[in-house]
Motif scaffolding. Structure first.
Motif, PDB file in Angstrom:
ATOM      1  N   LEU A 113       0.871  -1.383  -0.184  1.00 17.19           N
ATOM      2  CA  LEU A 113      -0.051   0.628  -0.008  1.00 17.19           C
ATOM      3  C   LEU A 113       0.929   1.087  -0.070  1.00 17.19           C
ATOM      4  N   ALA A 114       0.808   2.472  -0.822  1.00 15.05           N
ATOM      5  CA  ALA A 114       1.334   3.624  -0.674  1.00 15.05           C
ATOM      6  C   ALA A 114       0.719   4.158   0.897  1.00 15.05           C
ATOM      7  N   PRO A 115       1.350   4.973   1.429  1.00 15.17           N
ATOM      8  CA  PRO A 115       1.015   5.357   2.721  1.00 15.17           C
ATOM      9  C   PRO A 115      -0.645   7.058   2.073  1.00 15.17           C
ATOM     10  N   PRO A 116      -1.233   6.824   2.264  1.00 17.63           N
ATOM     11  CA  PRO A 116      -2.377   7.755   1.937  1.00 17.63           C
ATOM     12  C   PRO A 116      -2.500   8.903   2.338  1.00 17.63           C
ATOM     13  N   VAL A 117      -2.860   9.428   1.594  1.00 15.97           N
ATOM     14  CA  VAL A 117      -2.791  11.253   1.841  1.00 15.97           C
ATOM     15  C   VAL A 117      -3.627  11.512   2.903  1.00 15.97           C
ATOM     16  N   GLY A 118      -3.250  12.436   3.707  1.00 15.94           N
ATOM     17  CA  GLY A 118      -4.900  12.903   4.655  1.00 15.94           C
ATOM     18  C   GLY A 118      -4.829  14.361   5.546  1.00 15.94           C
ATOM     19  N   GLN A 119      -5.355  14.553   6.113  1.00 12.34           N
ATOM     20  CA  GLN A 119      -5.071  15.985   7.463  1.00 12.34           C
ATOM     21  C   GLN A 119      -3.680  15.771   8.265  1.00 12.34           C
ATOM     22  N   PRO A 120      -3.629  16.691   8.418  1.00  9.56           N
ATOM     23  CA  PRO A 120      -2.385  16.308   9.731  1.00  9.56           C
ATOM     24  C   PRO A 120      -2.458  15.698  10.741  1.00  9.56           C
ATOM     25  N   PHE A 121      -1.795  15.168  11.693  1.00  5.80           N
ATOM     26  CA  PHE A 121      -2.416  15.071  13.231  1.00  5.80           C
ATOM     27  C   PHE A 121      -1.609  14.886  13.793  1.00  5.80           C
ATOM     28  N   THR A 122      -1.580  15.420  15.136  1.00  3.07           N
ATOM     29  CA  THR A 122      -0.448  15.233  16.431  1.00  3.07           C
ATOM     30  C   THR A 122      -0.445  13.949  17.160  1.00  3.07           C
ATOM     31  N   VAL A 123       1.135  13.384  17.130  1.00  4.86           N
ATOM     32  CA  VAL A 123       0.864  12.002  18.230  1.00  4.86           C
ATOM     33  C   VAL A 123       1.899  12.774  19.448  1.00  4.86           C
ATOM     34  N   GLU A 124       1.544  11.927  20.707  1.00  2.00           N
ATOM     35  CA  GLU A 124       2.594  11.815  21.444  1.00  2.00           C
ATOM     36  C   GLU A 124       3.171  10.348  20.977  1.00  2.00           C
TER      37      GLU A 124
END
Lengths: 346, 321
Positions: B226-237
């Motif tokens: 799979l190609a990593p899909p594009v999408g909305q930016p998000f934040t991860v801790e």
């Protein structure tokens, strides 16, 4: 490094002996004063100069004698070497890995010359000069795995990878700690590890399999395993149990130092490029208790490990009946002083 | 624990336009040494410095496994993707220095098979090209059924026909050709293994047809990156690293972790191999899993995530990394 190999035996009169140099570089397996199963794998990268980790495949003073012992085992029992038909390509992969490694690490003993698939292999310690065609079995006296493992210390198994599992489907096994290739061949990873106590419950094999399925070519790993053996007998196989099992009844407080041996396996794992199989060399090192306690840290630590090991592990490793004698003998070499972490001598 | 093989420094030896959508790239080692041998079906991860964005994309090797003089890959241009294929098509020229990983095989031949039956769709042909080359040198039996949109976009059809003759069966969509899968599967002899690589729909069609026809699970093999899909930016801790990172619209979570110097394991970077599986400590929101690795149950639990292809929408996502 001169071309000096011991003239010694691993049977009958047991003239096997470690030189002072071999004792100093012995791969003592206990990192701390106690022992429990763990995945304990680390990258198999070249270690300190002179250590058993320096080359990819260690060749030491016992090389020639061990190969003579292997030939004797095979003459008596050809089933110690087996390869299922689809594993021949993995055998070629192993042959290439060993020849290239030895020619690189020991150029004074081994040479490999390639002209396309026309290869020329020289093994000076064993007096072998072989021209052959890579990937053409008819040009070698044995199949590729048998050919090269008759020239390599330690046991070898080859694991095919499919259905998210590993399958033990080829091997050369003559220096084993009481397990049988003829019995295990064709088994899956959890099947051939089934007899090991505790490790299943600890999840060790689930984690190890998951790790190994992703093992990469070019990134081999290693781990230790160990057991105890009476006399320097390489072939402690189930097939020959009647010959060596009773020897354990010969151990008394008087002969522990002379006849008990710590048996260490340096196990490495290599992804093979052409077959996508995994090679598992199991290299056995033996050291007499008398020699082991010349390193004070090892004497102290082995005493503590054997004293405190759970009974089911002592049973599985086959020394429960002698444990009290061994611990009592080793206690002479344990003054209670603290030991440093890690397996190197202090 | 993960142990990674060293990367290989390579020089681009050749770039060939195969058709309007596909280019072929050949890499040779910059140090002049031979390439490691590999097994048919293996892929490499190609590292790209796309104007400051580090991209690592997997591509199947299509060269002859025995040929240690270099590696070849074919790349289909994806005009709506994240940019990896566009970078390769537009920026990569002969003579350029690049880095690649050691080959990894998640689509290997079962050497026990009496015959290998291969089904390819479009750019899914590439792993079969190296597999057929390896089987030819090993003396293995195979048969390829290759479906393409039309003659112009049918990559390597003439070359394969010339090499393997009637073992190659071609199907052109715009000429109304269609693989008669039921009939094909029914006519196979005992010991045949089935392999499929192509678009998602083709893989599930072949898998379900084989399943319905009673093929044992272990005889059917597929690969889909799979190609990593594009999408909305998000934040991860990231709990272990004590870092908070933002994943950009065209960036994957794995790439964002790497950009923050967090050591994250990976192999395929396409949701297939499972190597990057990571525990979720807290999830207030929705994980778009996208991967082929986790079970439906695991996906629903929101306790695991595959950073190579998964995205997130919501207020808080904390990972054990």
């Amino acid at each position: 490094m001169g071309m000096e190999f011991n003239k010694e035996t691993f049977r009958k009169d047991f003239t096997f002996k470690n030189s002072a140099k071999a004792i100093k570089r012995f791969p003592f397996p206990f990192y701390e004063d106690s022992y429990m199963y763990s995945v304990n794998m680390e990258p198999h990268v070249p270690g300190p100069k002179g250590s058993v980790f320096e080359p990819m495949f260690d060749v030491d003073e016992h090389y020639v004698a061990e190969m003579q012992d292997r030939a004797m085992v095979l003459a008596e029992d050809p089933l110690r070497c087996q390869s299922l038909p689809h594993m021949t390509l993995a055998g070629w992969d192993l042959l290439e890995l060993i020849m290239e490694s030895k020619a690189r690490d020991y150029p004074e003993w081994f040479e490999l010359h390639k002209d396309g698939h026309n290869w020329h292999w020289i093994n000076r310690p064993l007096g072998i000069d072989q021209k052959f065609t890579f990937l053409d079995e008819s040009t070698l006296p044995y199949g590729p795995m048998e050919y090269i493992t008759r020239q390599s210390q330690g046991d070898f198994t080859l694991q095919d990878q499919r259905d998210d599992n590993l399958w033990i489907e080829a091997g050369m096994v003559t220096t084993q700690a009481d397990w049988s290739l003829d019995f295990d061949i064709g088994m899956s990873f959890h099947e051939w590890h089934a007899p090991v106590p505790r490790a299943h419950e600890l999840g060790v094999f689930d984690r190890a399999l998951k790790f190994l399925l992703k093992l990469q070519h070019g990134a081999p790993v290693r781990r230790f395993n160990w057991t105890l053996t009476v006399d320097p007998l390489l072939d402690t196989s189930p097939e020959n149990y009647p010959k060596w099992g009773p020897m354990r009844a010969d151990i008394s407080p008087e002969n522990v130092g002379e006849r008990m041996y710590l048996r260490v396996e340096l196990q490495t794992l290599h992804r093979l490029p052409r077959s996508n199989a995994i090679a598992f060399p199991i290299r056995c090192y033996l050291i007499r208790f008398d020699d082991l306690v010349t390193v004070p840290k090892w004497g102290r630590r082995l005493h503590r490990v054997l004293r405190d090991i759970p009974e089911d592990l002592a049973t599985y490793k086959g020394f429960l009946r002698n444990r009290d004698s061994l611990v009592k003998w080793l206690s002479q070499y344990d003054d209670g002083a603290p030991t440093s972490t890690g397996w190197m001598a202090d | 624990m993960s142990v990674k093989a060293p990367r290989i420094s390579v020089t681009v030896a050749e770039v060939v336009e195969v058709n309007p959508l596909i280019k072929r790239f050949r890499f040779v080692r910059s140090d002049g040494q031979p390439m490691p041998p590999f097994s048919g079906g293996a892929h490499i991860v190609v590292e790209m410095d796309d104007h400051g964005t580090r991209r690592l994309n997997p591509y199947s090797l299509m060269s002859v496994p025995e040929d240690s003089s270099g590696y070849s890959i074919s790349v289909r241009r994806d005009d709506t993707g994240r940019g990896g294929s566009l970078y390769l098509h537009q920026q990569v020229k002969p003579g350029m220095a690049m880095e690649i990983g050691y080959p990894v095989n998640l689509f290997s031949l079962d050497q026990r098979a009496k015959k290998h039956l291969m089904i390819a769709g479009g750019i899914g042909i590439t792993p079969f090209i190296s597999q057929m080359a390896q089987l030819t040198s090993l003396g293995g039996r195979f048969e390829l059924h290759y479906s393409v949109r039309n003659r112009e976009l049918g990559a390597y059809v003439d070359e394969l026909k010339a090499l393997y003759g009637d073992r190659i069966h071609l199907y052109f969509d715009d000429e109304g050709d269609k693989i008669d899968l039921d009939r094909l599967l029914a006519g196979q002899s005992f010991g045949t293994h089935l392999y499929v690589c192509g678009p998602k729909g083709m893989i599930s069609w072949v898998r379900s047809t084989a399943d319905a026809a009673g093929w044992p699970k272990g005889t059917v093999h597929s690969e889909e990156f799979l190609a990593p899909p594009v999408g909305q930016p998000f934040t991860v801790e990231l709990a272990q690293s004590k870092k908070s990172i933002t994943v950009g619209a065209t960036q994957s979570l794995l790439e964002a972790m790497e950009a923050a110097n967090v050591d994250a394991p990976y192999l395929c970077r396409g949701g297939a191999c499972g190597q990057c599986e990571t525990d979720v400590v807290r999830c207030d929101g929705h994980i778009e899993h996208n991967d082929h690795w986790l079970s439906d149950e695991q996906k629903a639990s929101n306790r695991k995530i595959m950073p190579c292809v998964s995205r997130f929408g919501g207020t808080t996502l904390v990972l054990d990394r």
